[in-house]
Write a protein that holds these residues in place. Structure first.
Motif, PDB file in Angstrom:
ATOM      1  N   UNK A 247      37.100  44.954  66.831  1.00  0.00           N
ATOM      2  CA  UNK A 247      35.784  44.747  67.406  1.00  0.00           C
ATOM      3  C   UNK A 247      35.828  45.143  68.876  1.00  0.00           C
ATOM      4  N   UNK A 248      34.839  45.914  69.303  1.00  0.00           N
ATOM      5  CA  UNK A 248      34.763  46.361  70.687  1.00  0.00           C
ATOM      6  C   UNK A 248      33.394  46.037  71.248  1.00  0.00           C
TER       7      UNK A 248
ATOM      8  N   UNK B 259      31.374  34.951  75.122  1.00  0.00           N
ATOM      9  CA  UNK B 259      31.556  34.931  73.673  1.00  0.00           C
ATOM     10  C   UNK B 259      30.896  36.122  73.017  1.00  0.00           C
ATOM     11  N   UNK B 260      31.381  36.362  71.862  1.00  0.00           N
ATOM     12  CA  UNK B 260      30.846  37.468  71.095  1.00  0.00           C
ATOM     13  C   UNK B 260      29.400  37.227  70.748  1.00  0.00           C
ATOM     14  N   UNK B 261      28.631  38.324  70.573  1.00  0.00           N
ATOM     15  CA  UNK B 261      27.265  38.217  70.080  1.00  0.00           C
ATOM     16  C   UNK B 261      27.291  37.642  68.682  1.00  0.00           C
TER      17      UNK B 261
ATOM     18  N   UNK C  79      25.547  48.282  66.800  1.00  0.00           N
ATOM     19  CA  UNK C  79      24.226  47.721  67.056  1.00  0.00           C
ATOM     20  C   UNK C  79      23.308  48.855  67.488  1.00  0.00           C
ATOM     21  N   UNK C  80      22.113  48.930  66.890  1.00  0.00           N
ATOM     22  CA  UNK C  80      21.251  50.094  67.091  1.00  0.00           C
ATOM     23  C   UNK C  80      19.951  49.800  67.824  1.00  0.00           C
ATOM     24  N   UNK C  81      19.613  48.530  68.049  1.00  0.00           N
ATOM     25  CA  UNK C  81      18.340  48.236  68.707  1.00  0.00           C
ATOM     26  C   UNK C  81      18.460  48.169  70.210  1.00  0.00           C
ATOM     27  N   UNK C  82      19.686  48.171  70.758  1.00  0.00           N
ATOM     28  CA  UNK C  82      19.890  48.105  72.198  1.00  0.00           C
ATOM     29  C   UNK C  82      21.247  48.704  72.522  1.00  0.00           C
TER      30      UNK C  82
ATOM     31  N   UNK D  47      26.827  48.496  73.677  1.00  0.00           N
ATOM     32  CA  UNK D  47      28.213  48.885  73.525  1.00  0.00           C
ATOM     33  C   UNK D  47      28.958  48.050  72.516  1.00  0.00           C
ATOM     34  N   UNK D  48      28.287  47.707  71.411  1.00  0.00           N
ATOM     35  CA  UNK D  48      28.889  46.872  70.379  1.00  0.00           C
ATOM     36  C   UNK D  48      29.250  47.715  69.165  1.00  0.00           C
ATOM     37  N   UNK D  49      30.530  47.688  68.767  1.00  0.00           N
ATOM     38  CA  UNK D  49      30.992  48.343  67.549  1.00  0.00           C
ATOM     39  C   UNK D  49      32.015  47.441  66.867  1.00  0.00           C
TER      40      UNK D  49
END
Length: 234
Positions: free
Chosen positions: A216-217, A5-7, A194-197, A200-202
């Motif tokens: 969403x990728x 599932x998605x974050x 996402x910038x804290x880790x 590969x989330x955009x």
């Protein structure tokens, strides 16, 4: 095949520069997406939001495998979240995840007891209990919580995420604007990473149109991409 599932996200929003408008929480809607994995068609997703009354809402995402290995296995994934609006955040009450394929099934159940402020998680890997944080959102409601933040003019978002063993803080921010062509149309979209880790989330949003992303990728969990096909309000 692995379908994760998605974050998901939640808690406080850190403001960007300039004046931030008040966000408006959405009403009932249904959205459909095309889902691909590694660039190959995998299935379709239906996302819906419903007002249950009494201050509670249900947000559901159902993915049906129609192509590739997902189609051969008859894979289905269902995520159902129940929440209440806390300001502009969908504060978690419960989250249920189920994956069914021809070879294996997976489940996870999350409940938040706001009387004791405890999160209880049960799944295939055992049970966990940990302290709840006001305003938490679980993974399924990521697109909704982030979309409402963008509609309110947020540029950076700091969020508290209820994951399997703890509440963790995740950071997101707008990194630019891009023209995105999807089945639902062409959009001048805001790209959020996402910038804290390095996960590969955009996600690309047209916040003036929808509270959900038009694209969403997510690399983590199998290089999954979702593109908007349709969106309707009820």
């Amino acid at each position: 095949m692995t379908i994760r599932p998605l974050l998901a996200i939640a808690l406080s929003f850190s403001l960007g520069a300039g004046t931030v408008a008040a966000a408006t929480t959405p009403g009932d809607f249904t959205a459909t997406y095309q889902v691909s994995r590694g660039g190959s068609p995998m299935g379709t997703a239906t996302i819906s939001l419903h007002d249950d009354g009494g201050g509670q809402w249900t947000y559901r995402k159902a993915i049906k495998g129609t192509g590739g290995l997902a189609g051969l296995l008859g894979a289905r994934m269902d995520e159902t979240s129940r929440f209440r609006w806390k300001g502009e955040l969908p504060e978690a009450i419960s989250y249920d995840y189920a994956l069914q394929t021809g070879v294996k099934n997976r489940q996870r159940h999350l409940r938040v007891d706001w009387n004791t402020r405890q999160v209880h998680v049960e799944g295939d890997k055992g049970s966990e209990t940990y302290p709840a944080t006001p305003g938490i959102v679980e993974r399924n409601t990521l697109p909704l919580a982030l979309g409402v933040a963008l509609q309110g003019g947020q540029q950076q978002v700091a969020l508290a995420v209820a994951v399997r063993q703890r509440v963790e803080t995740q950071q997101f921010r707008i990194v630019g604007k891009e023209t995105i062509q999807v089945p639902a149309g062409s959009f001048q979209a805001e790209r959020v990473d996402r910038t804290d880790a390095d996960r590969g989330f955009s996600a690309w949003y047209a916040p003036q149109r929808y509270p959900l992303p038009v694209k969403l990728s997510q690399r983590d969990g199998g290089d999954i991409t979702m593109v908007l096909v349709s969106y309707s309000e009820r």
